[in-house]
Design a protein around this motif. Structure first.
Motif, PDB file in Angstrom:
ATOM      1  N   ASP A 156      32.867  34.191  70.462  1.00  0.00           N
ATOM      2  CA  ASP A 156      33.895  34.793  69.760  1.00  0.00           C
ATOM      3  C   ASP A 156      33.666  36.428  69.959  1.00  0.00           C
ATOM      4  O   ASP A 156      32.694  37.089  69.404  1.00  0.00           O
ATOM      5  N   GLU A 157      34.613  37.325  70.809  1.00  0.00           N
ATOM      6  CA  GLU A 157      34.292  38.452  70.900  1.00  0.00           C
ATOM      7  C   GLU A 157      34.088  39.239  69.733  1.00  0.00           C
ATOM      8  O   GLU A 157      33.483  40.281  69.560  1.00  0.00           O
ATOM      9  N   ARG A 158      34.942  38.944  68.487  1.00  0.00           N
ATOM     10  CA  ARG A 158      34.745  39.652  67.214  1.00  0.00           C
ATOM     11  C   ARG A 158      33.446  39.506  66.854  1.00  0.00           C
ATOM     12  O   ARG A 158      33.001  40.771  66.028  1.00  0.00           O
ATOM     13  N   LEU A 159      32.519  38.603  67.176  1.00  0.00           N
ATOM     14  CA  LEU A 159      31.126  38.969  66.815  1.00  0.00           C
ATOM     15  C   LEU A 159      30.128  39.587  67.661  1.00  0.00           C
ATOM     16  O   LEU A 159      28.913  39.743  67.372  1.00  0.00           O
ATOM     17  N   PHE A 160      30.709  39.980  68.991  1.00  0.00           N
ATOM     18  CA  PHE A 160      30.059  40.776  69.828  1.00  0.00           C
ATOM     19  C   PHE A 160      29.249  42.101  69.308  1.00  0.00           C
ATOM     20  O   PHE A 160      28.306  42.646  69.462  1.00  0.00           O
ATOM     21  N   ASP A 161      30.123  42.804  68.067  1.00  0.00           N
ATOM     22  CA  ASP A 161      29.465  43.949  67.473  1.00  0.00           C
ATOM     23  C   ASP A 161      28.317  43.713  66.749  1.00  0.00           C
ATOM     24  O   ASP A 161      27.536  44.505  66.653  1.00  0.00           O
ATOM     25  N   VAL A 162      28.380  42.348  66.124  1.00  0.00           N
ATOM     26  CA  VAL A 162      27.121  41.858  65.345  1.00  0.00           C
ATOM     27  C   VAL A 162      26.075  41.754  66.401  1.00  0.00           C
ATOM     28  O   VAL A 162      24.991  42.141  65.931  1.00  0.00           O
ATOM     29  N   VAL A 163      26.251  41.032  67.344  1.00  0.00           N
ATOM     30  CA  VAL A 163      25.297  40.877  68.284  1.00  0.00           C
ATOM     31  C   VAL A 163      24.656  42.057  68.718  1.00  0.00           C
ATOM     32  O   VAL A 163      23.330  42.226  68.972  1.00  0.00           O
ATOM     33  N   THR A 164      25.504  43.006  69.098  1.00  0.00           N
ATOM     34  CA  THR A 164      25.148  44.556  69.370  1.00  0.00           C
ATOM     35  C   THR A 164      23.916  45.010  68.459  1.00  0.00           C
ATOM     36  O   THR A 164      23.112  45.637  68.793  1.00  0.00           O
ATOM     37  N   ALA A 165      24.420  44.769  67.253  1.00  0.00           N
ATOM     38  CA  ALA A 165      23.468  45.477  66.031  1.00  0.00           C
ATOM     39  C   ALA A 165      22.030  44.490  65.913  1.00  0.00           C
ATOM     40  O   ALA A 165      21.234  45.201  65.795  1.00  0.00           O
ATOM     41  N   LEU A 166      22.439  43.214  65.949  1.00  0.00           N
ATOM     42  CA  LEU A 166      21.182  42.380  65.963  1.00  0.00           C
ATOM     43  C   LEU A 166      20.208  42.616  66.987  1.00  0.00           C
ATOM     44  O   LEU A 166      19.077  42.997  66.804  1.00  0.00           O
ATOM     45  N   ASP A 240      11.778  41.103  45.983  1.00  0.00           N
ATOM     46  CA  ASP A 240      12.151  41.473  44.778  1.00  0.00           C
ATOM     47  C   ASP A 240      13.771  41.871  45.099  1.00  0.00           C
ATOM     48  O   ASP A 240      13.947  42.691  45.432  1.00  0.00           O
ATOM     49  N   ASP A 241      14.709  40.981  44.236  1.00  0.00           N
ATOM     50  CA  ASP A 241      16.057  41.233  44.119  1.00  0.00           C
ATOM     51  C   ASP A 241      16.487  41.490  45.448  1.00  0.00           C
ATOM     52  O   ASP A 241      17.306  42.255  46.269  1.00  0.00           O
ATOM     53  N   GLU A 242      15.806  40.621  46.483  1.00  0.00           N
ATOM     54  CA  GLU A 242      16.058  40.426  47.960  1.00  0.00           C
ATOM     55  C   GLU A 242      16.111  42.089  48.723  1.00  0.00           C
ATOM     56  O   GLU A 242      16.822  42.184  49.465  1.00  0.00           O
ATOM     57  N   ALA A 243      15.101  42.715  48.321  1.00  0.00           N
ATOM     58  CA  ALA A 243      15.071  44.049  48.579  1.00  0.00           C
ATOM     59  C   ALA A 243      15.213  44.175  50.200  1.00  0.00           C
ATOM     60  O   ALA A 243      15.982  44.962  50.737  1.00  0.00           O
ATOM     61  N   LEU A 244      14.193  43.402  50.987  1.00  0.00           N
ATOM     62  CA  LEU A 244      14.234  43.593  52.378  1.00  0.00           C
ATOM     63  C   LEU A 244      15.489  42.791  52.937  1.00  0.00           C
ATOM     64  O   LEU A 244      16.013  43.701  53.775  1.00  0.00           O
ATOM     65  N   ALA A 245      16.028  41.850  52.523  1.00  0.00           N
ATOM     66  CA  ALA A 245      17.154  41.266  52.959  1.00  0.00           C
ATOM     67  C   ALA A 245      18.446  42.094  52.756  1.00  0.00           C
ATOM     68  O   ALA A 245      19.175  42.224  53.768  1.00  0.00           O
ATOM     69  N   LYS A 246      18.520  42.652  51.632  1.00  0.00           N
ATOM     70  CA  LYS A 246      19.657  43.628  51.461  1.00  0.00           C
ATOM     71  C   LYS A 246      19.459  44.890  52.320  1.00  0.00           C
ATOM     72  O   LYS A 246      20.550  45.357  52.895  1.00  0.00           O
ATOM     73  N   LEU A 247      18.431  45.351  52.523  1.00  0.00           N
ATOM     74  CA  LEU A 247      18.141  46.483  53.434  1.00  0.00           C
ATOM     75  C   LEU A 247      18.548  46.324  54.769  1.00  0.00           C
ATOM     76  O   LEU A 247      19.395  47.062  55.506  1.00  0.00           O
ATOM     77  N   VAL A 248      17.990  44.950  55.386  1.00  0.00           N
ATOM     78  CA  VAL A 248      18.604  44.582  56.720  1.00  0.00           C
ATOM     79  C   VAL A 248      19.974  44.312  57.010  1.00  0.00           C
ATOM     80  O   VAL A 248      20.457  44.708  57.783  1.00  0.00           O
ATOM     81  N   HIS A 249      20.313  43.647  55.901  1.00  0.00           N
ATOM     82  CA  HIS A 249      21.912  43.472  55.897  1.00  0.00           C
ATOM     83  C   HIS A 249      22.705  44.939  55.973  1.00  0.00           C
ATOM     84  O   HIS A 249      23.719  44.800  56.777  1.00  0.00           O
ATOM     85  N   ALA A 250      22.161  45.617  55.128  1.00  0.00           N
ATOM     86  CA  ALA A 250      22.875  46.982  55.135  1.00  0.00           C
ATOM     87  C   ALA A 250      22.888  47.863  56.688  1.00  0.00           C
ATOM     88  O   ALA A 250      23.725  48.309  57.003  1.00  0.00           O
ATOM     89  N   LEU A 252      22.595  46.320  59.573  1.00  0.00           N
ATOM     90  CA  LEU A 252      23.267  45.502  60.540  1.00  0.00           C
ATOM     91  C   LEU A 252      24.696  45.759  60.130  1.00  0.00           C
ATOM     92  O   LEU A 252      25.466  46.026  61.388  1.00  0.00           O
ATOM     93  N   GLU A 253      24.968  45.953  58.907  1.00  0.00           N
ATOM     94  CA  GLU A 253      26.543  46.196  58.727  1.00  0.00           C
ATOM     95  C   GLU A 253      26.914  47.755  59.146  1.00  0.00           C
ATOM     96  O   GLU A 253      27.855  47.949  59.660  1.00  0.00           O
ATOM     97  N   ALA A 254      26.026  48.485  58.924  1.00  0.00           N
ATOM     98  CA  ALA A 254      26.251  49.981  59.518  1.00  0.00           C
ATOM     99  C   ALA A 254      26.134  50.058  60.967  1.00  0.00           C
ATOM    100  O   ALA A 254      27.160  50.694  61.390  1.00  0.00           O
ATOM    101  N   ALA A 255      25.337  49.413  61.595  1.00  0.00           N
ATOM    102  CA  ALA A 255      25.494  49.437  63.060  1.00  0.00           C
ATOM    103  C   ALA A 255      26.802  48.744  63.595  1.00  0.00           C
ATOM    104  O   ALA A 255      27.515  49.194  64.684  1.00  0.00           O
TER     105      ALA A 255
END
Ligand SMILES: NC(=O)C1=CN([C@@H]2O[C@H](COP(=O)(O)OP(=O)(O)OC[C@H]3O[C@@H](n4cnc5c(N)ncnc54)[C@H](OP(=O)(O)O)[C@@H]3O)[C@@H](O)[C@H]2O)C=CC1
Ligand SMILES: O=C(O)[C@@H]1CCC=N1
Length: 268
Positions: A156-166, A240-250, A252-255
């Protein structure tokens, strides 16, 4: 595999890393022709020119590897050189197939490829999406990209921007983690050069172990953390409070969001 000539229109950090990877994989040097305004030589006997050719590309893979915002300026000069036998491969972040089709209306096939810099060692990741995955030259491009590491078709091309970030941006995020690991050790008294050496080798070893294991990295992390031991204390900080997971999610979202903006800019 057919031995189509490969034109690299723009050969900076990323396309240069790809070319280095293809040469490591023993692709013949005479397949490649670089067009870059500076005319800076690549080495290894690869042909480099500072201007587009006079005559058409014909049956060839033509990879564009300049900055996304340059498409509107460069594509009009390339257009008459691109025909129905030409396969355009774009590594431009964000820029969608529909935008590329408008830029190159006569191309036979258009493929987006999203590589990352470890392709230089044949250990990269390349996301792929084609206008027609079963069509002309798609398999040639996939074979070529598989020489650079893991090549994955994205449905799905809509996911290509996520692939680009990841995976496209991913090495930068991992390099940051390596630096942080080294600086953490340094702050706690280790010699800086020794801390960096050990951090880099720790990430390399952990990546290879994760790559060869059938288990998820989370399970491998638990194996390191002996009950009541010191690793758990460290993981508790990251978890703690998913600190790393949240940081990495944010992260990838920004990219991803910037990739979408670049797609929008290229549509104008
Ligand atoms: N860097 C990365 O890790 C990744 C980058 N990408 C994508 O790769 C593309 C290039 O990025 P990157 O390699 O980092 O950038 P660079 O600035 O290193 O390279 C840009 C290249 O474009 C060339 N160029 C500039 N103007 C023209 C022109 N008029 N005609 C032809 N070529 C031209 C430059 O030529 P010259 O060499 O003569 O200066 C240079 O080779 C971008 O679209 C980016 O989205 C995708 C995945 C990862
Ligand atoms: O930073 C960029 O825009 C490109 C996309 C993926 C890696 N580099």
């Amino acid at each position: 595999m057919s031995e189509l000539p490969i034109w690299l229109i723009g050969c900076g950090n990323m396309a240069g890393a790809m070319l280095a990877g293809w040469l490591v994989a023993d692709e013949p040097t005479d397949r490649f022709r670089i067009v870059r305004p500076s005319g800076v030589p690549f080495g290894s006997g690869i042909s480099v020119q500072s201007h587009l050719p006079q005559s058409g590309f014909g049956e060839a893979i033509v990879q564009i590897g300049f900055k996304p915002h340059m498409l509107a300026d460069i594509a009009p000069d390339m257009r008459s050189l691109v025909g129905p036998e030409t396969c355009i491969v774009s590594i431009l972040a964000g820029v969608e197939l529909a935008t590329l089709r408008e830029a190159f209306p006569d191309a036979g096939q258009i493929v987006r490829a999203m590589p990352n810099t470890p392709v230089a060692l044949g250990k990269g990741v390349v996301g792929l999406i084609a206008e027609d995955e079963q069509g002309e030259h798609a398999a040639d491009v996939a074979t070529l990209m598989a020489k650079l590491g893991l090549a994955e078709w994205i449905a799905d091309e809509r996911l290509f921007d996520v692939v680009t970030a990841l995976s496209g941006s991913g090495p930068a995020f991992v390099f940051r983690f390596m630096d942080a690991l080294a600086r953490g050790g340094e702050a706690l008294g280790l010699d800086p050069a020794q801390a960096l050496r050990m951090a880099v080798e720790t990430v390399r070893g952990a990546a290879e172990l994760a790559g060869q294991s059938d288990e998820r990295p989370a399970t491998l992390a638990d194996r390191v953390a002996s009950p009541g031991g010191s690793t758990r204390k460290g993981l508790d900080i990251l978890d703690d409070d998913e600190a790393l997971a949240k940081l990495v999610h944010a992260t990838l979202e920004a990219a991803t969001s910037r990739n979408r903006e670049m797609a929008e800019e290229a549509r104008r």
